[in-house]
Design an enzyme around this catalytic site. Structure first.
Site, mmCIF file in Angstrom:
data_model
loop_
_atom_site.group_PDB
_atom_site.id
_atom_site.type_symbol
_atom_site.label_atom_id
_atom_site.label_comp_id
_atom_site.label_asym_id
_atom_site.label_seq_id
_atom_site.Cartn_x
_atom_site.Cartn_y
_atom_site.Cartn_z
ATOM 1 C CB SER A 13 35.685 -2.433 -45.444
ATOM 2 O OG SER A 13 34.802 -2.735 -44.292
ATOM 3 N N GLY A 42 33.200 3.041 -43.327
ATOM 4 C CA GLY A 42 32.366 1.937 -43.789
ATOM 5 C C GLY A 42 31.143 2.213 -44.604
ATOM 6 C CG ASP A 43 28.141 3.882 -42.038
ATOM 7 O OD1 ASP A 43 28.085 2.517 -42.118
ATOM 8 O OD2 ASP A 43 28.256 4.631 -41.220
ATOM 9 N N GLY A 95 42.364 -1.230 -46.850
ATOM 10 C CA GLY A 95 41.901 -1.307 -48.084
ATOM 11 C C GLY A 95 40.731 -2.472 -48.047
ATOM 12 N N GLY A 133 39.767 -1.534 -43.173
ATOM 13 C CA GLY A 133 40.378 -0.230 -42.714
ATOM 14 C C GLY A 133 41.423 0.294 -43.654
HETATM 15 O O1 LIG Z 1 24.103 0.055 -35.606
HETATM 16 P P1 LIG Z 1 25.365 -0.189 -35.183
HETATM 17 O O2 LIG Z 1 26.095 -1.212 -35.830
HETATM 18 O O3 LIG Z 1 25.243 -0.109 -33.774
HETATM 19 O O4 LIG Z 1 26.235 1.229 -35.640
HETATM 20 C C1 LIG Z 1 25.758 2.374 -35.424
HETATM 21 C C2 LIG Z 1 27.049 3.265 -35.344
HETATM 22 O O5 LIG Z 1 27.849 3.048 -36.431
HETATM 23 C C3 LIG Z 1 27.924 4.330 -37.208
HETATM 24 O O6 LIG Z 1 26.669 4.289 -38.282
HETATM 25 C C4 LIG Z 1 29.104 4.462 -37.886
HETATM 26 O O7 LIG Z 1 29.569 3.485 -38.826
HETATM 27 C C5 LIG Z 1 27.355 5.423 -36.315
HETATM 28 O O8 LIG Z 1 26.841 6.300 -37.083
HETATM 29 C C6 LIG Z 1 26.628 4.632 -35.036
HETATM 30 O O9 LIG Z 1 25.364 5.090 -34.995
#
Ligand SMILES: O=P(O)(O)OC[C@H]1O[C@](O)(CO)[C@@H](O)[C@H]1O
Length: 293
Positions: free
Chosen positions: A201, A232-233, A206, A203
């Site tokens: 990814s 990204g999730d 794309g 940003g």
């Molecule tokens: O496990 P990490 O890489 O520290 O990421 C956690 C964080 O990233 C996120 O999932 C966002 O991608 C947030 O919800 C936050 O909790």
């Protein structure tokens, strides 16, 4: 069922401020608390899409109790494994952009990790896809994702890995079906992208896919302003569905780009705006390209 794993769960705290200025006091305009961590966000997005999912992970202490309660209140199916240490908070400060302060998380004892592996193996036997996401808490071996990848494979599930640094490097060595780092995580892990099935990814620029079937670039039709945390999730959720359904890569990438963009317009990680997703989905551009690496 898609099983998501968040070994370093988080209570996501989002502070909205007018403008982030280091070394000054900020009056917070709005505060939001919500169960987070990357795998939890993936499960929440899948649940929003009406897909069958369960979020597992390591969860402990008073913060862990808040997380469990929030997931129950939000009807996100979960099966969290208890640990003695207190789960971390991740604070995101949003102004025109997002600044993230991620605590390290609890120290996990060896027997807690053993117990998690047993519960995971039982859950993975009922999953078609396992999503392994995010950082590792202290106390876990850096090859924790490799261990889970092998257990998931043995249980007959496909594996999507989304992490960074040593956790990504060690996990990739176990041969997950797909890895989904962002460009910085890929570079930091020092992996050779030519040897891996992956979606990177980038940003607002794309996504790139490199697979045994070919290489593709997908671009969003427009750049939307907002909070990119969790985008990204959302992409990982789309790619997990694609793995489950054997969706052709161009279609999978278009879904991932549109769903990721639809997360940016929502104020907190884990949410997607379905109207934005459907509007953008038809206009994502996907083209086959020569190997970009
Ligand atoms: O496990 P990490 O890489 O520290 O990421 C956690 C964080 O990233 C996120 O999932 C966002 O991608 C947030 O919800 C936050 O909790």
């Amino acid at each position: 069922m898609i099983l998501t794993v968040t070994l370093n769960l988080a209570l996501d705290v989002t502070y909205d401020v007018a403008a982030l200025v280091p070394h000054t006091t900020h009056r917070v305009r709005a505060v939001r608390h919500r169960a987070g961590g990357k795998g939890v966000n993936v499960a929440r997005v899948l649940h929003t899409l009406g897909q069958e999912t369960v979020a597992t992970g390591l969860c402990g202490g008073p913060t862990g109790a808040l997380i469990t309660q929030e997931l129950t209140d939000s009807s996100v199916p979960h099966d969290l494994v208890p640990v003695a240490g207190d789960t971390r908070r991740v604070v995101t400060v949003t102004d025109a952009d997002a600044t993230v302060f991620a605590e390290p998380g609890p120290i996990v004892a060896p027997q807690e990790w053993e117990h998690f592996q047993d519960r995971f193996a039982a859950r993975a036997a009922r999953a078609r896809v396992v999503v392994l996401s995010g950082s590792l808490p202290r106390g876990l071996p850096s090859d924790a994702y490799a261990v889970l990848t092998r257990l998931a494979r043995r249980a007959g599930a496909k594996v999507l890995l989304d992490s960074g640094g040593p956790a990504l490097r060690a996990g990739a060595a176990a041969g997950p079906d797909l890895i989904k780092p962002n460009a910085a995580e890929l570079a930091e892990a020092g992996l050779d992208p030519r040897t891996l099935p992956l979606v990177v990814s980038r940003g607002p620029d794309g996504m790139l896919a490199g697979t045994p079937q070919g290489h593709w670039e997908a671009l969003p039709p427009e750049i939307l302003p907002g909070n990119p945390t969790g985008a990204g999730d959302a992409a990982a959720a789309a790619l997990a569905l694609a793995l489950r359904d054997d969706t052709p890569w161009p279609q999978a990438l278009a879904d991932a780009v549109a769903l990721s963009a639809s997360a940016v317009v929502t104020p907190v990680a884990g949410d997607v705006d379905l109207a934005t997703y459907h509007r953008l989905r038809e206009h994502v551009t996907v083209r086959e390209i020569p190997c970009p690496w």
